[in-house]
Design a protein around this motif. Structure first.
Motif, short mmCIF file in Angstrom:
data_model
loop_
_atom_site.label_atom_id
_atom_site.label_comp_id
_atom_site.label_asym_id
_atom_site.label_seq_id
_atom_site.Cartn_x
_atom_site.Cartn_y
_atom_site.Cartn_z
N ARG A 69 13.20 32.01 -0.77
CA ARG A 69 12.34 32.18 -1.96
C ARG A 69 12.67 31.14 -3.02
O ARG A 69 11.78 30.60 -3.69
N PHE A 127 12.36 27.21 -1.00
CA PHE A 127 11.13 26.87 -0.30
C PHE A 127 10.03 27.89 -0.61
O PHE A 127 9.57 28.62 0.28
N PRO A 128 9.60 27.97 -1.87
CA PRO A 128 8.66 29.02 -2.27
C PRO A 128 7.28 28.92 -1.62
O PRO A 128 6.53 29.91 -1.62
N ASP A 129 6.94 27.76 -1.05
CA ASP A 129 5.62 27.59 -0.44
C ASP A 129 5.61 27.88 1.06
O ASP A 129 4.63 27.62 1.74
N GLN A 167 5.18 29.41 4.68
CA GLN A 167 4.13 30.26 5.26
C GLN A 167 4.55 30.90 6.58
O GLN A 167 4.00 31.92 6.99
N GLY A 223 -2.97 27.05 7.89
CA GLY A 223 -3.02 27.74 6.60
C GLY A 223 -4.42 27.68 6.02
O GLY A 223 -5.41 27.50 6.75
N SER A 242 -5.14 23.67 6.69
CA SER A 242 -3.94 22.88 6.46
C SER A 242 -2.84 23.27 7.44
O SER A 242 -2.85 24.36 8.01
N LYS A 279 3.24 25.67 6.72
CA LYS A 279 4.52 25.24 6.14
C LYS A 279 5.61 26.15 6.68
O LYS A 279 5.61 27.35 6.43
N VAL A 339 9.15 22.42 6.03
CA VAL A 339 9.53 22.17 4.62
C VAL A 339 11.03 22.26 4.41
O VAL A 339 11.54 21.83 3.38
#
Length: 215
Positions: free
Chosen positions: A62, A65-67, A69, A116, A120, A123, A152
Motif C-alpha cells: 500500500r 506501490f499504491p497503484d 492491480q 486494466g 491498459s 500493474k 511496478v
C-alpha cells in the motif's frame, strides 16, 4: 518500540526460519558456503507470525506501490505469501513458475492477467519470500512482462542485501522493498544471544564476499 524490520527478524529467529551456523556452514545450491540459512516457509506454521508478515507485506505494498492491480507470487515459497496478501488487499492473484509446465496447458503463469481500465496493462507487484542475488526473482519479472504485465515492483520478507542483487534489480528496472535485512537480523541475533560476539567478523566477511567465504 521495535521497528517492523526488527520484529520480522526476531520472528524469523524465534521460529527458526533462520539458522545461523558460523562454525558449521551450510552449502547453498549455488555452491556457496554460508553461515546462514533462511527458510521463510517455516513461518506459515505459526498463525501469529504468519498474520504479522501478511499484514506487514500488505502495508508495504500500500505504501510503496499504491497503484497495484494484481499480486503475483514467485513459485514456490512466494505462492502462499502472495495469496495471503492478495486476500488481505482484495486484489486478483496469480503465481509464476520458473519455467512453463512440460504438460497440460504448458502454463508458466497460473491464474489470469487481465487488462486494466481502457485496456491498459495490469500493474503487478511480485511477492518473494527471500532475496539473495535476485536472479530467479527477476526471471519471473521477465515472464510477466512478456505476458503483457507492467511490473511496478517487488516485495519480500527478507533480503541478504548483496550488492550483486542491488545491481541486478537496478539493471532490470525493478523497485524492491523488503521487510527486513541481514544487518537487522544479526543485530537481533546478538540481542537474543543467538551468536557469540566473536562470530561477528566472520558473518560480516561472508556478507561482503559470499562467493569466496569459507574457501
Amino acid at each position: 518500540m521495535s521497528t517492523v524490520a526488527q520484529t520480522i527478524a526476531r520472528h524469523l529467529l524465534t521460529v527458526q526460519a533462520v539458522r545461523l551456523r558460523p562454525n558449521d556452514p551450510f552449502t547453498w545450491s549455488s555452491g556457496w558456503k554460508s553461515p546462514i540459512y533462511c527458510d521463510n516457509r517455516v513461518t506459515l506454521a505459526y498463525p501469529d507470525v504468519r498474520t504479522y508478515i501478511k499484514d506487514a507485506l500488505s502495508e508495504l505494498v500500500r505504501d510503496q506501490f499504491p497503484d497495484v492491480q494484481v499480486i503475483a507470487g514467485v513459485a514456490t515459497a512466494g505462492i502462499p505469501q502472495g495469496a495471503l496478501m492478495a486476500d488481505k488487499l482484495g486484489l486478483p492473484y496469480c503465481y509464476v513458475r520458473p519455467e512453463p509446465k512440460k504438460h497440460g496447458m504448458g502454463n508458466q503463469i497460473e491464474g489470469r492477467l487481465e487488462a486494466g481500465e481502457a485496456g491498459s496493462l495490469p500493474k503487478v507487484v511480485v511477492v518473494e519470500d527471500l532475496i539473495s542475488t535476485g536472479g530467479s526473482s527477476l526471471k519471473v519479472v521477465e515472464a510477466l512482462r512478456q505476458a503483457g504485465a507492467e511490473v511496478v515492483g517487488m516485495v519480500a520478507i527478507f533480503t541478504y542485501g548483496f550488492a550483486l542483487a542491488d545491481d541486478n534489480f537496478a539493471q532490470a528496472g525493478v523497485k524492491l522493498a523488503c521487510l527486513s535485512d541481514y544487518n537487522t537480523l544479526i543485530q537481533e541475533a546478538q540481542t537474543l544471544n543467538y551468536i557469540p560476539t566473536e562470530a561477528l567478523d566472520s558473518l560480516a566477511a561472508w556478507r561482503q564476499n559470499p562467493g569466496e567465504w569459507g574457501k
